[in-house]
Design an enzyme around this catalytic site. Structure first.
Site, PDB file in Angstrom:
ATOM      1  N   HIS A   1      50.603   8.383  72.674  1.00  0.00           N
ATOM      2  CA  HIS A   1      50.614   8.283  74.125  1.00  0.00           C
ATOM      3  C   HIS A   1      49.450   8.480  74.509  1.00  0.00           C
ATOM      4  CE1 HIS A   1      55.232   8.853  74.003  1.00  0.00           C
ATOM      5  NE2 HIS A   1      54.936   9.564  72.761  1.00  0.00           N
TER       6      HIS A   1
ATOM      7  N   GLU B   1      50.674  13.407  72.254  1.00  0.00           N
ATOM      8  CA  GLU B   1      50.113  13.120  73.488  1.00  0.00           C
ATOM      9  C   GLU B   1      48.680  13.345  73.321  1.00  0.00           C
ATOM     10  OE1 GLU B   1      51.139  12.041  76.464  1.00  0.00           O
ATOM     11  OE2 GLU B   1      53.401  12.334  76.618  1.00  0.00           O
TER      12      GLU B   1
ATOM     13  N   HIS C   1      53.151   3.921  72.744  1.00  0.00           N
ATOM     14  CA  HIS C   1      54.317   4.295  73.466  1.00  0.00           C
ATOM     15  C   HIS C   1      54.622   2.653  74.038  1.00  0.00           C
ATOM     16  CE1 HIS C   1      56.108   6.730  76.956  1.00  0.00           C
ATOM     17  NE2 HIS C   1      57.214   6.317  76.052  1.00  0.00           N
TER      18      HIS C   1
END
Length: 265
Positions: free
Chosen positions: A35, A100, A142
């Site tokens: 992500h 992330e 994602h």
């Protein structure tokens, strides 16, 4: 949560997020999901990932300078994929480890990912894939698992650089001027049906309806973001379809090797 040990030696600091729970229906993750944070400030993104009210989290966060933070132990289910699916399975959170990557994303002009950050992402991904035996074709965006909602980590993310270091699947995309007819929104027929079946064969959540509907546009766009980033428009031109064929051929080769040598990821 206090004094949690890191799962990877690459983790600089553990910042526990309360947004976690046991995995459901699986003994181990088989997807690594990447992500971007999509926020202008990384500290604000970190705070949100640790905020019980936000109900989002990831296992790791990689800062712009390459510092790796762990938020959720990898054996637990983090809340990063949201409404998503891959290979017909809707609970991607239970199947995946989420990373992330600090980057403001599309809403802030998609600034480039710093080299030292990507080097840290590569090292972390390689470590996770080795420990959990995650196949290269299961290192996903994602946007791959949630194509109608998400764009991250985006078409500027250097998937090819990761693949050169043995992380993820990459193929040389077919040239934009590859000759052949294009399939576009509103088209219908056998060619669209074949396209949808090929997309689903890789894992994308698209139904074989034979109609080039909004979902098909979103899935083709996701494929382009990941594997044919030179033009991201949701149109299945000859370049996109040939690139998809190469992706299927490569993923099939990976699967055959894995089945022949089950000890390998």
């Amino acid at each position: 949560m206090p004094n949690e040990p890191p799962d990877s030696p690459l983790v600089a600091r553990v910042v526990p997020s309360p947004n976690r729970e046991p995995r459901v229906g699986v003994s181990a993750p088989d997807i690594l999901l990447l992500h971007y944070t999509g926020m202008a400030d990384t500290d604000e993104a970190l705070a949100r990932l640790c905020d019980p009210a936000a109900k989002v989290s990831s296992h790791h966060l990689v800062r712009e300078d390459g510092t790796v933070l762990q938020l959720v132990p990898e054996h637990l289910r983090a809340w990063h994929a949201g409404l998503s699916s891959w290979e017909g399975v809707a609970d991607v959170n239970s199947r995946s480890i989420g990373i992330e990557i600090a980057n403001p994303g599309h809403d802030f002009g998609c600034p480039p990912f710093p080299e030292r950050q990507i080097a840290a992402v590569i090292a972390l991904c390689a470590d996770i894939c080795r420990r959990w035996r995650i196949r290269p074709d299961r290192v996903l965006a994602h946007s791959d698992v949630a194509p109608t909602r998400k764009r991250d980590p985006g078409e500027t993310f250097p998937w090819e650089s990761l693949a050169r270091e043995g992380v993820g699947l990459w193929v040389a995309s077919a040239p934009l001027d590859t000759p052949g007819a294009a399939l576009s929104p509103g088209d219908a027929g056998d060619a669209v049906l074949a396209l949808q079946r090929d997309l689903a064969a890789f894992g994308y959540g698209v139904a074989p309806t034979g109609r080039y509907d909004d979902l098909t546009v979103a899935v083709v766009t996701a494929l382009q973001r990941h594997f044919r980033p030179a033009r991201v428009d949701g149109v299945a031109d000859a370049s996109t379809r040939q690139t998809l064929s190469r992706v299927l051929e490569m993923s099939g080769s990976i699967l055959r090797v894995t089945e022949a040598r089950p000890g390998l990821a």
